[in-house]
Design a protein around this motif. Structure first.
Motif, PDB file in Angstrom:
ATOM      1  N   VAL A  32       0.520  -1.011   0.015  1.00  0.00           N
ATOM      2  CA  VAL A  32       0.011  -0.186  -0.094  1.00  0.00           C
ATOM      3  C   VAL A  32       0.680   1.413  -0.036  1.00  0.00           C
ATOM      4  CG1 VAL A  32      -1.917   1.336   1.189  1.00  0.00           C
ATOM      5  CG2 VAL A  32      -1.782  -1.278   1.315  1.00  0.00           C
ATOM      6  N   ALA A  33       0.355   2.297  -0.917  1.00  0.00           N
ATOM      7  CA  ALA A  33       1.125   3.625  -0.775  1.00  0.00           C
ATOM      8  C   ALA A  33      -0.141   4.445   0.088  1.00  0.00           C
ATOM      9  CB  ALA A  33       1.005   3.935  -2.250  1.00  0.00           C
ATOM     10  N   LEU A  34       0.350   4.792   0.979  1.00  0.00           N
ATOM     11  CA  LEU A  34      -0.426   5.630   2.147  1.00  0.00           C
ATOM     12  C   LEU A  34      -0.416   7.077   1.702  1.00  0.00           C
ATOM     13  CD1 LEU A  34      -1.063   4.696   5.709  1.00  0.00           C
ATOM     14  CD2 LEU A  34      -1.010   6.988   4.791  1.00  0.00           C
ATOM     15  N   VAL A  35      -1.195   7.745   1.345  1.00  0.00           N
ATOM     16  CA  VAL A  35      -1.155   9.168   1.324  1.00  0.00           C
ATOM     17  C   VAL A  35      -2.016   9.864   2.217  1.00  0.00           C
ATOM     18  CG1 VAL A  35      -1.602  11.288  -0.406  1.00  0.00           C
ATOM     19  CG2 VAL A  35      -0.581   8.970  -1.265  1.00  0.00           C
ATOM     20  N   TYR A  36      -1.169  10.932   2.961  1.00  0.00           N
ATOM     21  CA  TYR A  36      -2.111  11.675   3.992  1.00  0.00           C
ATOM     22  C   TYR A  36      -1.852  13.106   3.727  1.00  0.00           C
ATOM     23  CZ  TYR A  36       2.765  12.126   6.304  1.00  0.00           C
ATOM     24  OH  TYR A  36       3.794  12.357   6.471  1.00  0.00           O
ATOM     25  N   GLY A  37      -2.500  14.063   4.496  1.00  0.00           N
ATOM     26  CA  GLY A  37      -2.514  15.473   4.535  1.00  0.00           C
ATOM     27  C   GLY A  37      -1.478  15.947   5.628  1.00  0.00           C
ATOM     28  N   SER A  38      -2.027  15.837   6.817  1.00  0.00           N
ATOM     29  CA  SER A  38      -1.145  16.346   7.828  1.00  0.00           C
ATOM     30  C   SER A  38      -0.821  15.585   9.122  1.00  0.00           C
ATOM     31  CB  SER A  38      -1.769  17.781   8.406  1.00  0.00           C
ATOM     32  OG  SER A  38      -3.045  17.484   8.684  1.00  0.00           O
ATOM     33  N   SER A  39      -1.523  14.236   8.968  1.00  0.00           N
ATOM     34  CA  SER A  39      -1.536  13.552  10.119  1.00  0.00           C
ATOM     35  C   SER A  39      -0.110  12.421  10.154  1.00  0.00           C
ATOM     36  CB  SER A  39      -2.778  12.527  10.311  1.00  0.00           C
ATOM     37  OG  SER A  39      -4.046  13.534  10.430  1.00  0.00           O
ATOM     38  N   ALA A  40       0.769  13.045  10.075  1.00  0.00           N
ATOM     39  CA  ALA A  40       2.128  12.075  10.149  1.00  0.00           C
ATOM     40  C   ALA A  40       2.159  11.048  11.092  1.00  0.00           C
ATOM     41  CB  ALA A  40       3.314  13.147  10.071  1.00  0.00           C
ATOM     42  N   ALA A  41       1.980  11.243  12.290  1.00  0.00           N
ATOM     43  CA  ALA A  41       1.988  10.431  13.421  1.00  0.00           C
ATOM     44  C   ALA A  41       1.160   9.318  13.322  1.00  0.00           C
ATOM     45  CB  ALA A  41       1.696  11.014  14.727  1.00  0.00           C
ATOM     46  N   ALA A  42      -0.172   9.603  12.863  1.00  0.00           N
ATOM     47  CA  ALA A  42      -1.055   8.693  12.402  1.00  0.00           C
ATOM     48  C   ALA A  42      -1.065   7.711  11.456  1.00  0.00           C
ATOM     49  CB  ALA A  42      -2.474   9.272  12.554  1.00  0.00           C
ATOM     50  N   GLN A  44       2.096   7.089  10.276  1.00  0.00           N
ATOM     51  CA  GLN A  44       2.980   5.988  10.612  1.00  0.00           C
ATOM     52  C   GLN A  44       2.655   4.997  11.306  1.00  0.00           C
ATOM     53  OE1 GLN A  44       6.348   6.120   9.154  1.00  0.00           O
ATOM     54  NE2 GLN A  44       5.636   8.127   8.070  1.00  0.00           N
ATOM     55  N   ALA A  45       1.812   5.172  12.361  1.00  0.00           N
ATOM     56  CA  ALA A  45       1.065   4.218  13.139  1.00  0.00           C
ATOM     57  C   ALA A  45       0.327   3.373  12.215  1.00  0.00           C
ATOM     58  CB  ALA A  45       0.141   4.730  14.200  1.00  0.00           C
ATOM     59  N   THR A  46      -0.498   3.730  11.282  1.00  0.00           N
ATOM     60  CA  THR A  46      -1.218   2.828  10.601  1.00  0.00           C
ATOM     61  C   THR A  46      -0.401   2.182   9.221  1.00  0.00           C
ATOM     62  OG1 THR A  46      -3.274   4.505  10.291  1.00  0.00           O
ATOM     63  CG2 THR A  46      -2.852   2.926   8.515  1.00  0.00           C
ATOM     64  N   ALA A  47       0.840   2.785   8.979  1.00  0.00           N
ATOM     65  CA  ALA A  47       1.608   1.982   8.246  1.00  0.00           C
ATOM     66  C   ALA A  47       2.378   0.763   8.862  1.00  0.00           C
ATOM     67  CB  ALA A  47       2.646   2.853   7.799  1.00  0.00           C
ATOM     68  N   ALA A  48       2.586   1.068  10.173  1.00  0.00           N
ATOM     69  CA  ALA A  48       3.292   0.072  11.239  1.00  0.00           C
ATOM     70  C   ALA A  48       2.084  -1.108  11.408  1.00  0.00           C
ATOM     71  CB  ALA A  48       3.526   0.635  12.575  1.00  0.00           C
ATOM     72  N   ASP A  49       0.889  -0.710  11.719  1.00  0.00           N
ATOM     73  CA  ASP A  49       0.162  -1.896  11.904  1.00  0.00           C
ATOM     74  C   ASP A  49      -0.307  -2.590  10.497  1.00  0.00           C
ATOM     75  OD1 ASP A  49      -0.333  -1.178  14.324  1.00  0.00           O
ATOM     76  OD2 ASP A  49      -2.113   0.094  13.976  1.00  0.00           O
ATOM     77  N   ALA A  50       0.001  -2.008   9.315  1.00  0.00           N
ATOM     78  CA  ALA A  50      -0.069  -2.618   8.137  1.00  0.00           C
ATOM     79  C   ALA A  50       0.987  -3.735   7.634  1.00  0.00           C
ATOM     80  CB  ALA A  50      -0.450  -1.888   7.035  1.00  0.00           C
TER      81      ALA A  50
END
Length: 258
Positions: A32-42, A44-50
């Motif tokens: 997955v390529a995860l694109v976000y606006g401003s929630s960098a910490a969230a 990274q947390a989602t990426a770690a869980d995935a």
């Protein structure tokens, strides 16, 4: 011989529906390529869980309303993944207003809502099409799912620009389906009142009471969750091969019964 992993892009992938979609795709064998606006910490947390589910997850910060930034980001995703099998256009925003008080709307917020929710959906799709077509050329069946909303189909207390933008996403989904078929399928989901942070911000201290009343009036006796939405998204992306240009309402039967 192991089956090659598929590749997906999720915008607004850090929290809420986007986070649930990233995790559902990871469980289904996608990187997955995860694109976000401003929630960098969230993000990274989602990426770690995935990643814990076995997915390769790369993150990008990108304002989807900025076409140059979108094109740069998609070029980088193309370099990293080579192609895309799935696109989830989930990035979205809303505006502040007082219901029934038209003067309370800030037109700058109106413009920003449409720039992210509508133009952003189009710009990401346009930039992703070459990568999705590469999947098709390799024998894949690429698909797009857009996040609309029940308020794009029927009136409610939500901010006018948000509701109008989601109505535009409904039309955009159908128009993109006409333009991109038969090579790329395009559908949308329209969640009803959803549990979680978004509705808590919208309803404030009325959240518990209003969500409880909505659940009571819903045939399935609860409100939708982000995981419910992600489940339908995944089905539209990986199955339902003759479903195209449709908007799937996810509200436990509330709309059908009222």
């Amino acid at each position: 011989m192991s089956t090659p992993r598929k590749h997906a892009l999720v915008t607004g992938g850090a929290t809420g529906i986007g986070r649930a979609a990233v995790l559902a795709l990871a469980r289904a064998g996608f990187d997955v390529a995860l694109v976000y606006g401003s929630s960098a910490a969230a993000a990274q947390a989602t990426a770690a869980d995935a990643q814990a589910l076995g997915a390769r997850v790369l993150t990008w910060s990108c304002d989807v309303a900025d076409d140059a930034a979108v094109r740069r980001t998609l070029a980088e995703i193309g370099e990293a993944f080579g192609h895309l099998d799935a696109l989830v256009n989930n990035a979205g925003t809303t505006a502040n207003w007082t219901p029934r008080d038209l003067e309370s709307l800030d037109m700058a917020e109106w413009d920003r809502t449409f720039a992210v929710n509508v133009r952003g959906t189009f710009q990401v799709t346009r930039a992703a099409v070459p990568l999705l077509k590469k999947s098709r050329e390799a024998g894949g069946e690429p698909a797009i799912v857009n996040t609309a909303s029940i308020v794009g189909l029927r009136p409610g207390p939500q901010p006018l620009p948000y509701a109008a933008s989601k109505a535009a996403v409904v039309n955009l989904t159908k128009t993109l389906a006409w333009n991109l078929g038969p090579h790329i399928r395009v559908n949308a989901v329209a969640p009803g009142w959803m549990e979680g942070d978004w509705m808590e911000r919208m309803l404030g201290d009325k959240y518990d009471g209003l969500m409880g009343a909505r659940a009571k009036a819903t045939p399935l006796k609860r409100c939708v969750t982000a995981e419910d939405v992600a489940e339908v998204m995944l089905n539209l992306l990986t199955a339902n091969r003759f479903v195209h240009g449709e908007v799937v309402v996810i509200d436990g039967g509330f709309t059908a019964s009222t």
